[in-house]
Write a protein that holds these residues in place. Structure first.
Motif, mmCIF file in Angstrom:
data_model
loop_
_atom_site.group_PDB
_atom_site.id
_atom_site.type_symbol
_atom_site.label_atom_id
_atom_site.label_comp_id
_atom_site.label_asym_id
_atom_site.label_seq_id
_atom_site.Cartn_x
_atom_site.Cartn_y
_atom_site.Cartn_z
ATOM 1 N N ALA A 18 45.477 30.195 33.762
ATOM 2 C CA ALA A 18 44.185 29.745 34.277
ATOM 3 C C ALA A 18 43.725 30.648 35.415
ATOM 4 O O ALA A 18 42.545 31.029 35.495
ATOM 5 C CB ALA A 18 44.282 28.298 34.742
ATOM 6 N N LEU A 19 44.643 31.002 36.303
ATOM 7 C CA LEU A 19 44.292 31.891 37.407
ATOM 8 C C LEU A 19 43.927 33.283 36.902
ATOM 9 O O LEU A 19 43.008 33.920 37.420
ATOM 10 C CB LEU A 19 45.456 31.974 38.393
ATOM 11 C CG LEU A 19 45.766 30.674 39.145
ATOM 12 C CD1 LEU A 19 47.044 30.820 39.958
ATOM 13 C CD2 LEU A 19 44.599 30.268 40.040
ATOM 14 N N LEU A 20 44.643 33.746 35.873
ATOM 15 C CA LEU A 20 44.319 35.033 35.265
ATOM 16 C C LEU A 20 42.891 35.022 34.719
ATOM 17 O O LEU A 20 42.119 35.967 34.911
ATOM 18 C CB LEU A 20 45.327 35.322 34.157
ATOM 19 C CG LEU A 20 45.230 36.620 33.355
ATOM 20 C CD1 LEU A 20 46.610 37.023 32.860
ATOM 21 C CD2 LEU A 20 44.294 36.494 32.163
ATOM 22 N N LEU A 21 42.523 33.924 34.054
ATOM 23 C CA LEU A 21 41.174 33.801 33.506
ATOM 24 C C LEU A 21 40.139 33.677 34.629
ATOM 25 O O LEU A 21 39.025 34.212 34.523
ATOM 26 C CB LEU A 21 41.097 32.593 32.574
ATOM 27 C CG LEU A 21 41.969 32.689 31.309
ATOM 28 C CD1 LEU A 21 41.969 31.371 30.556
ATOM 29 C CD2 LEU A 21 41.493 33.826 30.400
ATOM 30 N N GLY A 22 40.514 32.975 35.696
ATOM 31 C CA GLY A 22 39.623 32.877 36.845
ATOM 32 C C GLY A 22 39.386 34.232 37.492
ATOM 33 O O GLY A 22 38.260 34.563 37.888
ATOM 34 N N GLU A 23 40.452 35.029 37.591
ATOM 35 C CA GLU A 23 40.316 36.373 38.147
ATOM 36 C C GLU A 23 39.406 37.237 37.268
ATOM 37 O O GLU A 23 38.625 38.042 37.769
ATOM 38 C CB GLU A 23 41.691 37.032 38.281
ATOM 39 C CG GLU A 23 42.575 36.457 39.370
ATOM 40 C CD GLU A 23 42.136 36.836 40.774
ATOM 41 O OE1 GLU A 23 41.139 37.584 40.905
ATOM 42 O OE2 GLU A 23 42.785 36.388 41.736
ATOM 43 N N ALA A 24 39.532 37.052 35.946
ATOM 44 C CA ALA A 24 38.677 37.812 35.025
ATOM 45 C C ALA A 24 37.216 37.449 35.225
ATOM 46 O O ALA A 24 36.336 38.313 35.253
ATOM 47 C CB ALA A 24 39.109 37.547 33.579
ATOM 48 N N ALA A 25 36.939 36.143 35.371
ATOM 49 C CA ALA A 25 35.563 35.691 35.606
ATOM 50 C C ALA A 25 35.038 36.214 36.932
ATOM 51 O O ALA A 25 33.895 36.680 37.023
ATOM 52 C CB ALA A 25 35.516 34.166 35.575
ATOM 53 N N LEU B 136 37.927 35.546 43.888
ATOM 54 C CA LEU B 136 38.231 34.230 43.329
ATOM 55 C C LEU B 136 38.595 33.232 44.420
ATOM 56 O O LEU B 136 38.125 32.098 44.419
ATOM 57 C CB LEU B 136 39.363 34.335 42.313
ATOM 58 C CG LEU B 136 39.818 33.009 41.686
ATOM 59 C CD1 LEU B 136 38.675 32.359 40.912
ATOM 60 C CD2 LEU B 136 41.021 33.223 40.783
ATOM 61 N N THR B 137 39.454 33.641 45.359
ATOM 62 C CA THR B 137 39.936 32.700 46.375
ATOM 63 C C THR B 137 38.811 32.120 47.221
ATOM 64 O O THR B 137 38.899 30.990 47.701
ATOM 65 C CB THR B 137 40.963 33.380 47.300
ATOM 66 O OG1 THR B 137 40.389 34.590 47.831
ATOM 67 C CG2 THR B 137 42.229 33.728 46.527
ATOM 68 N N ALA B 138 37.745 32.873 47.400
ATOM 69 C CA ALA B 138 36.621 32.412 48.222
ATOM 70 C C ALA B 138 35.595 31.616 47.411
ATOM 71 O O ALA B 138 34.638 31.083 47.976
ATOM 72 C CB ALA B 138 35.939 33.598 48.893
ATOM 73 N N ASN B 139 35.796 31.544 46.106
ATOM 74 C CA ASN B 139 34.813 30.887 45.235
ATOM 75 C C ASN B 139 35.476 29.925 44.258
ATOM 76 O O ASN B 139 35.027 29.770 43.125
ATOM 77 C CB ASN B 139 34.014 31.945 44.465
ATOM 78 C CG ASN B 139 33.150 32.787 45.368
ATOM 79 O OD1 ASN B 139 32.035 32.412 45.703
ATOM 80 N ND2 ASN B 139 33.667 33.946 45.768
#
Length: 242
Positions: free
Chosen positions: A143-150, A158-161
């Motif tokens: 999930a984090l990998l996909l979040g980083e991709a987005a 990602l961490t700030a959003n």
């Protein structure tokens, strides 16, 4: 043909990798678990694959550096300190670290990045994942990998959003945020969906893992690919040429 050593060989992923190696042209160099000597395994391997635990990472990095061999890291739940350690070790040996070794998930991340880059911040992004009841970290590494991709597609951090763990009166969703929801139960190997929700329309990109063998196959492919590469930090996208 490669001699592959497994760190965390008694775990679910370690056993799956050993099963995949039995039906391949590669050789299982051996395996170690908690309390056993990784350096000895590194000496008889051409590449190491690590699916152990975050607390073991530092020793595993030192073993790979000491033997001068590549290391594939599939362990999830890593902290910023762990990533810093990986960056430092990658100056000496080739290291591929990922939250998911599935080739399908790797392609999904590529598609998520493309979609996020084409659709504006008015399209809300939510990432929903489900795993078996025994998984200890959330959101999942995938999930984090996909979040980083987005986030990469949108050119943001990602961490700030990030929005996660919503409960009670949370107020309106922040524009441009990337949301996470984690479900746990049963024996689910892994389900991930990235939902891009716009005005009167919704796009869903998803992946379903039916067996841990898909991750094992990807890990073995990554290990084969990493042999002979120069020192540096690599991703599964590099394996697929994305």
């Amino acid at each position: 043909m490669a001699r592959i050593g497994i760190i965390g060989s008694a775990g679910r992923m370690g056993q799956a990798i050993a099963e995949v190696l039995q039906g391949s042209a590669n050789t299982l160099a051996g395996g170690v678990d908690a309390g056993e000597n990784v350096a000895n395994l590194a000496e008889v391997s051409e590449v190491l694959v690590d699916f152990s635990a975050p607390k073991a990472l530092e020793g595993n990095l030192h073993a790979a550096i000491g033997a001068g061999i590549p290391l594939v890291i599939g362990t999830t739940g890593l902290s910023e300190a762990h990533h810093t350690a990986i960056d430092n070790a990658a100056r000496a040996v080739p290291i591929l670290q990922t939250g998911n070794t599935s080739l399908g998930v790797t392609l999904l991340a590529h598609l998520v990045k493309e979609a996020a880059s084409k659709l504006g911040p008015e399209w809300d992004i939510e990432i929903v994942e489900m795993h078996h009841r025994y998984k200890v970290d959330a959101p999942s590494g995938t999930a984090l990998l996909l979040g980083e991709a987005a986030a990469e597609g949108r050119g943001i951090e990602l961490t700030a959003n990030t929005e996660s763990g919503r409960d009670g009166h949370t107020g309106a969703r922040a524009e441009g945020a990337i949301g996470f929801a984690a479900l746990r139960g049963g024996t689910v190997a892994g389900e991930h969906s990235v939902i891009l929700a716009g005005e009167q329309e919704r796009l869903t990109l998803s992946h379903s893992a039916e067996s841990r063998l898909i991750f094992a196959r990807g890990a073995v492919k990554a290990a084969e690919w990493l042999i002979g590469k120069p020192a540096g930090r690599y991703r599964m996208q590099d394996v697929l040429g994305l």
